[in-house]
Design an enzyme around this catalytic site. Structure first.
Site, PDB file in Angstrom:
ATOM      1  N   GLN A 125       0.820  -1.202   0.000  1.00  0.00           N
ATOM      2  CA  GLN A 125       0.000   0.000   0.000  1.00  0.00           C
ATOM      3  C   GLN A 125       0.864   1.266   0.000  1.00  0.00           C
ATOM      4  OE1 GLN A 125      -2.457   0.163   3.478  1.00  0.00           O
ATOM      5  NE2 GLN A 125      -4.169   1.033   2.339  1.00  0.00           N
ATOM      6  N   HIS A 149       1.109   3.528  -3.588  1.00  0.00           N
ATOM      7  CA  HIS A 149       0.438   4.829  -3.611  1.00  0.00           C
ATOM      8  C   HIS A 149       1.360   5.954  -4.046  1.00  0.00           C
ATOM      9  CE1 HIS A 149      -2.937   2.826  -1.804  1.00  0.00           C
ATOM     10  NE2 HIS A 149      -3.643   3.891  -2.101  1.00  0.00           N
ATOM     11  N   LEU A 180      -5.932  -3.523 -11.185  1.00  0.00           N
ATOM     12  CA  LEU A 180      -5.626  -4.884 -10.748  1.00  0.00           C
ATOM     13  C   LEU A 180      -4.879  -4.902  -9.411  1.00  0.00           C
ATOM     14  CD1 LEU A 180      -2.419  -5.883 -11.122  1.00  0.00           C
ATOM     15  CD2 LEU A 180      -3.027  -5.779 -13.520  1.00  0.00           C
ATOM     16  N   TYR A 181      -4.365  -3.711  -9.022  1.00  0.00           N
ATOM     17  CA  TYR A 181      -3.589  -3.635  -7.778  1.00  0.00           C
ATOM     18  C   TYR A 181      -4.488  -3.343  -6.570  1.00  0.00           C
ATOM     19  CZ  TYR A 181       1.418  -3.723  -6.589  1.00  0.00           C
ATOM     20  OH  TYR A 181       2.673  -4.082  -6.168  1.00  0.00           O
ATOM     21  N   HIS A 211      -7.584  -5.131  -1.458  1.00  0.00           N
ATOM     22  CA  HIS A 211      -8.050  -4.885  -0.089  1.00  0.00           C
ATOM     23  C   HIS A 211      -8.256  -6.133   0.752  1.00  0.00           C
ATOM     24  CE1 HIS A 211      -8.831  -1.064  -2.178  1.00  0.00           C
ATOM     25  NE2 HIS A 211      -8.417  -0.556  -1.022  1.00  0.00           N
ATOM     26  N   GLY A 239       0.315  -7.717 -14.135  1.00  0.00           N
ATOM     27  CA  GLY A 239       1.013  -6.942 -13.115  1.00  0.00           C
ATOM     28  C   GLY A 239       2.521  -7.082 -13.236  1.00  0.00           C
ATOM     29  N   SER A 294       5.064  -4.038 -13.559  1.00  0.00           N
ATOM     30  CA  SER A 294       5.926  -3.837 -12.414  1.00  0.00           C
ATOM     31  C   SER A 294       7.404  -3.812 -12.829  1.00  0.00           C
ATOM     32  CB  SER A 294       5.629  -4.974 -11.435  1.00  0.00           C
ATOM     33  OG  SER A 294       6.544  -5.008 -10.414  1.00  0.00           O
TER      34      SER A 294
END
Lengths: 591, 591
Positions: free
Chosen positions: A199, A203, A379-380, A383, A520, A524
């Site tokens: 997270q 962000h 896709l990220y 939660h 991803g 990435s």
């Protein structure tokens, strides 16, 4: 009467003609709505009914770019498929032990990982949410997220092109697929430290600008460590001491923590009930929200100031400015290194020991620029990683208790916080495992996908060289959910992107579905390796103030990041520790 | 008395010590001030007295990166020097005739030109005017111009590092080197059309943001055709009709001209005396200033609207938006093509027929990103090109008469304007040839160079693999100017960048000095070929709306740009026409 009848017939004829014209008008369908072009071929309309596929520079030819060229055919024949590759990488530990200890093999495979992952990313990007075709804006307008696939054309029979229902199912109907019934822990023992790292880290570049719309963003499109130093120079200046290159801090119980907001008056978002003496000034305006984000903000702050001390001994002649700027470059390098070595290593579950070495790409046609895509952002959204309560050294905190409780980590101290994060298992990213308070985010993401006219889940599988799912059961890996989904969509080719991402069955022994990994992974790797510091003229010791600084980058690990900056050195990892019997503490709890 | 004397002695001692400390303080010189590192090695201070050169990834090693590696040594031995290369390229017409007509040889040489030119450009850029060392800002802060060489460190014995006077000569002293005594025409018959093309084209990316300082800019760092469509989406929207993709225009005497400002209310800079009915709305706020800029604005406007018509026939199904966006991409492609084929071809004076083919770079490690450097901007100040008066179809206009006279081209009509521009010779970019009204720009550029602490002229020669000038005479190619310069600087290694650029002798038979060519060439090639449309996934027909659009890009020439958009087709070229006796009309005038 006769003339009247003629007139009526005439009117009828006009009405009929008008209806036909309207009908034709209404039924004009962009012939590209069926997404007929394969293998990154571009569909181009030719008048109202025809289309052509532009296969240039894709390695394929044929009407729909379906035929590989001779050399590509051989390459494809030699290359193992995605399932096989994943199986090879996550099994055969004995083989990987040899490879990991043989530098030329390890380099060869690592370079292949970089290059293969990179090969499916468009750079410079071709699309944004603004248009369904290439425009100058695609490359030039950085306020957009990029798009891997362009939006579904506006004039299509269904929202998903030609497949599925005319109207997509009410978003609220998906709630039942997401809501956590019972906490399901992650299958590879991922811990809460991992969840907060993900997270905190992501962000920095997932910054949707909702004022403009879900297709827009306000970030720097990569690893700019703006989550530590703030989004711009003015914010950085508020966070800096302007002495010895350091960032502002406060000391609490002998430990260094981020400064109070009043001492570092950056833009922060706190609810009105938070007391001024509990408000911290951080690099990202939302990072006061969760104690894990405060912990990572603090540890990077400590690392920054520690590196400044090291560099000041190396360079007594340097100004505050040079210490600050060079330390920031070192922190960028450390971030990339730790993400590859520790974070992606855990996430991938690979037996190949991943490492960061930009030199492996020197001389290859690799673009040192990056653009965050809207698909990568969607896709990220993981939660379900978050457990319902946080357990810090025996004290249970409910979400109500820990959200915007920035004081909590300062009270417990770094060691207790980290130790607890390491020992608590994260949730599994799978159906029916969203904490209640984050379901609205998942539902909103589906809504954004619709607003952005994102192409169906299966189209993304094709785009990333994966076989399309032929049935709902194949997608979910079970029957109940599959049946319910089928009732909603009718056609598996109409499943929406984010719905597919959340409900796809996991790869064997993995923490995520195949599509998340195959979309991803490339995004990435591209984001990490295309950072300017990885380019040949940056990647040299002088950029980092000499060998000492360069080694701070090259030798960084998650373990060191914490242990160099706190009292004691507990076990630091992204998985919960195993007991002697090979089970985790949390597993014990459950038994 | 004794104690007093002791006290005095004590005070004296303290004063002495203080003086010594101050002296040491004052005499602390950054050891990198002497620019000791060769071949793009980076100088890194090690404490107050020592330095090291970081030679990593340069191909060189040794204490000062002075020794080439084995393979590089062989490569350097095989590679002809810059003088030889230039001589080869500008002579042996018979050999070039063969090469120009043999596609594999032509492709090979053209690819080499692209790659060799590109190899001396830092991409991503390493420096800005903000710091003397690499920072995150270098790559991330687009509001800066990039820097090829970092600023001279602040703590150096002289403004130029260690060479030259402690205080640089008063800028006003340079006026006498620039002021036009008698108009000297350019030696390769360059005409005024070329001068206006250069100005119109280069102001798309040379946009200094003087409010922030001479190191800042407000452009898009490349060929974004913002000089046609305005600097942002809001401006574009004011210039668009929103019908059939077209731009606004007005018809005067049956010809298409840019719209009145009141009809396209973009930001424009006009002096107060210009009447509203003479104010045009253009893509660049300063383009109302000179009739040549209005002419080029008009011809590109016509071309845009013509291409829209062509594309509309191809794609009756397209919206206004798709017509506009795709036409803009076509215009970008045409601009690059014409710049290489016509503009650089003329400028370089090469016998190699230059051409634009992005495919030659596919598979090579080439970065599709660009940053305009402050050095490129400075060296492109070619005001001597401008004659004192403009002669349009027999009417002479003095500067006072043609500056901000936007009405003039509309009155004469396109054909008269262009015909006259083609036939009038431009001035030679050499000493004592600045028109009176632009000398202040040259002097200001020197001032900016000082404010930006630009490194000496000879350092730039080194950086671009040119031998340094050992004497002033070698630099200027004559004696009078050389002597005067020597009096000002004392040391040829202290000559400032822009002064050197303006006063350097021309290459044999060329219109510019060697340094301008060897610095400008790479910056130019990089800027042109690194455009996103040149990248493999952009460079295909669908990007330009199919083969018809793609061919509009590939087949564009300066001649077509004009002849497809005006009545008749006079001779269009960047040189004045030669008469039967091999002389130009303007030459005749002079005789």
């Amino acid at each position: 009467m006769a003339s009247n009848s003629y007139r009526n017939r005439g009117i009828l004829r006009i009405v009929f003609l008008f209806t036909v014209i309207c009908k034709i008008g209404a039924e004009y369908n962009n012939p590209c709505c069926s997404f007929p072009c394969e293998n990154r071929g571009v569909c181009l309309t030719q008048g109202f009914k025809e289309y052509t596929c532009d296969c240039a520079n894709t390695g394929y030819y044929g009407d729909h770019c379906e035929i590989p060229t001779f050399w590509l055919r051989i390459k494809l024949w030699l290359k193992p498929g995605p399932y096989t590759t994943h199986y090879l990488l996550t099994n055969f530990q004995w083989m990987w032990n040899i490879i990991n200890n043989t530098s030329f093999m390890r380099n060869f495979i690592m370079r292949s990982v970089y290059l293969v992952r990179n090969s499916v990313i468009d750079s410079p990007p071709l699309f944004t949410s603004g248009h369904e075709y290439v425009t100058w804006e695609s490359a030039a307008n950085l306020s957009y997220y990029a798009r891997t696939l362009p939006p579904v054309p506006r004039d299509c029979p269904t929202p998903m092109g030609v497949k599925g229902p005319k109207t997509l199912p009410d978003v609220e109907l998906f709630r039942k697929f997401f809501v956590r019934t019972k906490f399901k822990p992650d299958t590879i023992n991922t811990n809460v430290l991992f969840a907060f790292f993900a997270q905190h880290f992501s962000h920095m570049f997932f910054k949707t600008d909702l004022k403009k719309g879900p297709g827009f963003q306000w970030g720097g499109h990569g690893i700019d460590v703006s989550h530590i130093y703030g989004p711009d120079v003015a914010s950085s200046n508020k966070l800096r001491t302007f002495q010895d290159g350091k960032l502002k801090y406060q000391m609490v119980n002998g430990e260094m923590w981020p400064p109070l907001l009043k001492d570092a008056p950056v833009t922060m978002t706190y609810p009105p009930n938070v007391k001024p003496e509990d408000k911290l000034g951080l690099g990202h305006e939302f990072f006061g929200m969760l104690p894990g984000l405060v912990v990572f903000s603090a540890i990077w702050l400590r690392e920054h100031n520690r590196v400044c001390d090291v560099m000041r001994i190396e360079h007594p002649e340097w100004t505050d400015e040079q210490l600050f700027q060079t330390t920031r470059l070192i922190i960028i390098g450390q971030t990339i290194n730790i993400v590859i070595r520790d974070y992606v290593q855990h996430l991938s579950n690979y037996n190949l020991q991943l490492f960061f070495n930009p030199e492996l790409l020197f001389g290859y046609p690799f673009q040192y620029q990056n653009r965050i895509t809207v698909e990568f952002n969607h896709l990220y959204h993981w939660h379900p990683l978050m457990p319902d309560d946080l357990e810090i050294n025996g004290t249970k905190y409910t979400a109500q208790q820990y959200v915007f409780n920035a004081e909590m980590p300062l009270k417990h101290g770094m060691k207790e916080m980290v130790d607890s994060f390491v020992k608590q298992r994260a949730g599994s990213v799978e159906p029916n495992n969203h904490p209640e308070n984050t379901i609205h985010v998942a539902l909103e993401t589906i809504k954004h996908g619709r607003e952005l006219r994102m192409q169906p889940f299966n189209n993304y599988r094709k785009r990333f060289n994966l076989p399309v799912y032929k049935t709902f059961e194949e997608l979910t890996g079970e029957k109940v959910l599959a049946t319910e989904l089928e009732q909603l969509y009718g056609d598996v080719d109409a499943v929406e992107f984010y719905v597919g991402i959340l409900l796809e069955r996991h790869v064997n022994g993995g923490m995520l579905g195949q599509t998340v990994i195959e979309l991803g992974g490339p995004n990435s790797v591209k984001g990490l390796m295309s950072n300017p510091i990885c380019s040949p003229l940056y990647w040299r010791s002088s950029t980092f103030g000499g060998d000492v600084g360069f080694n701070l980058v090259k030798d960084s690990t998650l373990q060191k990041l914490f242990c160099m900056n706190m009292n004691g050195c507990p076990r630091i990892a992204f998985s919960v520790p195993l007991n002697d019997d090979g089970k985790t503490d949390s597993m014990q709890d459950e038994l």
